[in-house]
Scaffold this active site. Structure first.
Site, short mmCIF file in Angstrom:
data_model
loop_
_atom_site.label_atom_id
_atom_site.label_comp_id
_atom_site.label_asym_id
_atom_site.label_seq_id
_atom_site.Cartn_x
_atom_site.Cartn_y
_atom_site.Cartn_z
N LYS A 118 32.51 -49.93 104.73
CA LYS A 118 33.05 -49.74 103.37
C LYS A 118 32.98 -51.01 102.56
CE LYS A 118 36.11 -45.79 103.83
NZ LYS A 118 37.47 -45.26 103.73
N LYS A 201 26.92 -39.34 107.75
CA LYS A 201 28.08 -38.45 107.79
C LYS A 201 28.27 -37.75 106.44
CE LYS A 201 32.18 -40.22 107.38
NZ LYS A 201 33.40 -41.00 107.48
N LYS A 204 33.15 -37.44 101.22
CA LYS A 204 33.55 -37.19 99.82
C LYS A 204 33.09 -38.33 98.93
CE LYS A 204 38.21 -38.03 101.63
NZ LYS A 204 39.12 -37.33 102.41
#
Ligand code: TYM
Length: 342
Positions: A118, A201, A204
């Protein structure tokens, strides 16, 4: 479930940092409902404090928290049987999170692959909260002395850290206070992949809406996304081993299996030799049949946001009744004076 001196209790959470996806549904929500229906004590949380580790528009955060709660209920979570609430309403999470910040080691946190993914090259510029996030996640779980945590595969490392924190706390203070939690990562869809790239993956936060199915997508959109999903030119094989190097095909087979409640082996047996021209429409029909009732029920529930808030508030009262005494005992164990109201 395993013999442990601790009462069996399930905890899990979902971030309201965007709309929920088919990955959240198959990897988490659907499994949460199964655990509730097995009669186990279940505590489920919209983790809004986790969501703000990355900036969230306040109005959207409220909307997404309600929408997530609506998804839980629409998917079959019964707020009378499970405890359903949003994290920030129970301050025990943040309090225990701080204590765990003082237990977890910098080295442990630095090894978290999700933080590295991230933060990327931007690690100097992300929030301190994003780095500390797994210790708040451990607090979410251990504030309830939860013993089992159903999650998708991507949360495995965070749960290992939760175990390390529990063990170190117990050792540092010479107590047997926290359970060492068991990750529950089961079923055909522990890692649902992107519809555009079978090695990534489904998420969202993917910039491409075509990469995922959202729980708010209507039947046409779902069918279209599945029809357009990336695949290869080969027909489906007659055994799972031959899907090893075909990530997109394997993903669609796993999604079918999870939606149908079958094993991937059964799906391969039923569709051996089928072209995607046959398999994709069958998958689209199944996905619409399973997801459309949930989407419609979510939309109905979202008509009455104050009712959702009431359910979350009641859930928070019940959650607090479990977590408060546990966190008070932690304060006693670590040596804090608690003398108010005496
Ligand atoms: P989050 O919000 O990213 O995802 C919620 C749940 O959905 C699962 N999931 C998936 N499963 C299969 N395939 C996918 N593509 C997929 N994408 C998401 C996740 O594994 C997760 O179970 N840190 C957590 C939230 C959290 C939590 C907790 C979980 C906070 N505190 C305590 C358990 C216990 C997270 O960000 O999940």
């Amino acid at each position: 479930m395993s013999a442990s001196p601790f009462k069996t209790r399930i905890f899990s959470g979902i971030q309201p940092s965007g709309g929920l996806t088919l990955g959240n549904y198959l990897g988490a929500l659907k499994r949460f409902v199964e655990k509730q229906d097995e009669g186990i004590e279940t505590v489920y949380c919209m983790v809004d404090m986790h969501a703000i580790t990355v900036w969230q528009d306040p109005a959207k955060l409220r909307q997404q928290t309600r929408e997530g709660a609506a998804a839980f209920i629409a998917a079959g979570i019964d707020p009378a049987r499970s405890i359903l609430f949003n994290q920030s309403q129970v301050t025990a999470h943040a309090e225990l999170g701080w204590i765990f910040n003082c237990i977890a080691r910098m080295g442990w946190m630095s090894r978290m692959t999700q933080f590295k993914d991230k933060a990327g090259k931007n690690s100097e510029n992300v929030s301190l909260g994003l780095f500390a996030y797994p210790s708040l996640m451990a607090a979410d779980i251990l504030a309830y002395k939860a013993t089992h945590v159903p999650v998708g595969d991507d949360q495995k490392q965070h749960l290992e850290l939760c175990r390390d924190i529990a063990i170190k706390f117990n050792n540092d203070y010479g107590v047997d206070f926290f359970p060492v939690v068991e990750p529950v990562i089961e079923g055909a869809a522990t890692r649902v992949m992107s519809l555009r790239d079978g090695t990534k993956k489904m998420s969202k936060s993917d910039p491409s809406d075509q990469s995922r199915i959202n729980l708010t997508d209507d039947a046409d959109t779902i069918a279209k996304k599945i029809r357009k999903a990336k695949t290869d030119p080969e027909p489906l094989p007659d055994n799972l081993n031959d899907l090893k190097d075909r990530p997109e095909a394997k993903n669609l087979v796993n999604i079918y299996a999870a939606l149908a409640g079958h094993t991937p082996e059964q799906v391969i047996a039923d569709f051996a030799g089928a072209q995607f021209g046959t398999f994709k429409p069958a998958l689209a029909d199944l996905a619409v049949a399973k997801l459309e009732p949930i989407t419609l029920e979510m939309n109905r529930l979202m008509q009455d946001p104050s009712e959702i808030d009431r359910i979350l508030g009641q859930g928070a009262d019940r959650a607090e009744a479990i977590a408060r005494p546990i966190v008070d005992q932690v304060y006693d164990i670590v040596g804090m004076i608690r003398s108010r109201g005496r």
